[in-house]
Enzyme design. Sequence first.
Site, PDB file in Angstrom:
ATOM      1  N   ASP A  33       0.815  -1.202   0.000  1.00 62.49           N
ATOM      2  CA  ASP A  33       0.000   0.000   0.000  1.00 62.49           C
ATOM      3  C   ASP A  33       0.857   1.264   0.000  1.00 62.49           C
ATOM      4  OD1 ASP A  33      -2.609   1.399   0.461  1.00 62.49           O
ATOM      5  OD2 ASP A  33      -1.625   1.961   2.331  1.00 62.49           O
ATOM      6  N   GLU A  44       1.264  -0.461  -5.106  1.00 61.91           N
ATOM      7  CA  GLU A  44       0.315   0.611  -5.374  1.00 61.91           C
ATOM      8  C   GLU A  44       1.138   1.893  -5.379  1.00 61.91           C
ATOM      9  OE1 GLU A  44      -3.371   3.206  -3.645  1.00 61.91           O
ATOM     10  OE2 GLU A  44      -1.828   2.375  -2.375  1.00 61.91           O
TER      11      GLU A  44
END
Length: 712
Positions: free
Chosen positions: A398, A451
Amino acid sequence: MSTISDEILDTVATGSYYAPHDVLGPHQLADGSWVIRARRPLARTVTAVLADGAEIALSHVRSGVWEGTAAQQPRAYDIVTTYDGGPAFRVDDPYRHLPTVGGIDLHLIAEGRHEQLWRVLGAHVHHYDGVTGVSFAVWAPNARAVRVVGDFNSWDGQGHSMRSLGSSGVWELFVPGVGVDTTYKYEILTRWGEWILKADPLAQWAEVPPSTGSVVTESHYTWGDDEWLARRASQDVLSQPMSTYEVHLGSWRPGLGYRDAADQLIDYLTEVGYTHVEFLPLAEHPFGGSWGYQVSGYYAPTSRFGTPDDLRYLIDRLHQAGFGVIMDWVPGHFPKDAFALARFDGEALYEHPDPRRGEHKDWGTLIFDYGRNEVRNFLVANALYWLEEFHVDGLRVDAVASMLYLDYSRNDGEWEPNIYGGRENLEAIRFLQEVNATAYKRYPGIAMIAEESTSYSGVTAPTNWGGLGFGLKWNMGWMNDSLEYIKRDPMYRSYHEGELSFSFVYAFSENFILPISHDEVVHGKGTLFTRMPGDHWQKLANTRAFLGYMWGHPGKQLLFMGQDFGQLSEWSESRGLDWWILDQPPHRQLLEFVGAMNRVYRDNPPLWERDSDGTAFARLGGPTWNPNVIAMARYDHEGSCVVVLCNFSGIPVHDYAIDLPSGGEWAELLNSDAESYGGSGVGNFGAVYADEGGRATMVLPPLGVLWLGKRA
């Protein structure tokens, strides 16, 4: 009389001494005899009972510390204690045991190279010469003293102070008689004289939130996915189909635990034809109403849905059913909750001490100190932990951009340049390179996924080329541009064709995943379905066309739950998905279209075998030019081809002429406008014919996508 100073005895009595094993337990005296010391405040009598049954009476010395002498070394013994008006208590002595953390482990921890850190730190059940207990070990280098507290000692840690293992900063204690399901925490005496209570950073299970205690656990799970793991190790994810269903487990079907979800999730993935499932973070986090990205227990699967072995069961079942499992991982930040990692031993430890590098103001969270060996080790080992202990097939990392840049979401003057004067976080870059290189070395066939929302170069380039070493990267540019395009009224789309075609310029600069993720269904964004223009039928047609374009575009695919059947409501963890809408035929037909699309996708290697190879892709267009039409050809290694034709206008395009890659018959593999999917039924009778030069004339359905296939 004891030779230990009164000051040390008083400190030992309160559990505040950094080396309690130097005082308590067995010790040899100068004359060759042995002394046994034990801390038993308010006791009436204290006796050491040796393994052969011999008894040694201990006398009170000071502040609840007792001692007695033996002629020979007392190896195994119990301490029997009586109190006024009560029964005798007999327990093994924690302070007679050797350290459970070895010198090599401590060296590797200090170097930041312990790849199985979770096997050393944390709480572990051990069996020594017939004695069962739990070893506790925690890194707290700034602490003056550390105590274990829990339900086994009525949350009074004075009798269970841990020993410092020197400059490593590790504290350790073996407690006999403690076992699985014991709830515990660490009491830490800070440099400033304050006792603080902390959950175990390496705990592998925790209490159900809002309770915050750590829980001793031991796995007894027997895996049945050997065949899956062997096949995974022999394959490269990049050359395999990857159609991922993104799931927030708590709101997918509310009320299901890990085990309950297995059958239902497998049935759904099978029906809709996905290849992988990606779980939003399942590591322990304080607020269940969130996505789970503020992690408080990095090594603990959230207890909301069951035990760690229950999660192993879910993943094992998914593997045996043929589905890969990706899990979200959050090394970019952590919350400030007082019970967890923040100022763990009273000072900045896991977080960077400089708030210009150690705090995310936007998120109200803290940033790891990636340059500190032990912190980097904590994170690298955590990634390996999920891959090793839970057999996950990859980690989606993330918010990578927030890690890469020192000025991320900061104004001028709020950040400090690196040693070269740049904005890159060099320590975070080295950490990402290390975790990726180590994960791929130890677990071939897995996928490390970034990401990353900027144009940082080399995210999926190998580390030996200077890249970050990820296997795949979310294509956020494609996502933003394509969603901006698709929300427009078809009447105006012809002026914005570049929002779809620009992605072809950089489609092969990284190994991409095309995501329509959880981020697109919150904060007033609505859902994929509600973004579409037009009436209900047109919204459904637009959704089918968009997904057909997405699945035909170079790159792997990811779709958040609910978008495959036209979820109407924006996500809410308290409500779950609008499953009821599948009782309406048009939405059931949308789901059936996605299932058919996934199956055609999997059956046709041109759509996935060479996703990152620009020579396996060609943009088609002539001789007819229509700004509402996107056409492309995809190839596999055998020369087979699939042509993807997307008409984003609201009317059919008749007599559409296009030069296909070769002449002959092209089968209509997929038509998003088929009546069986709720469309208008415009098509080409299942096939398109091209002349010897490849020229074909066909009809393109309104708001529709055609996939044409031809074998080499």
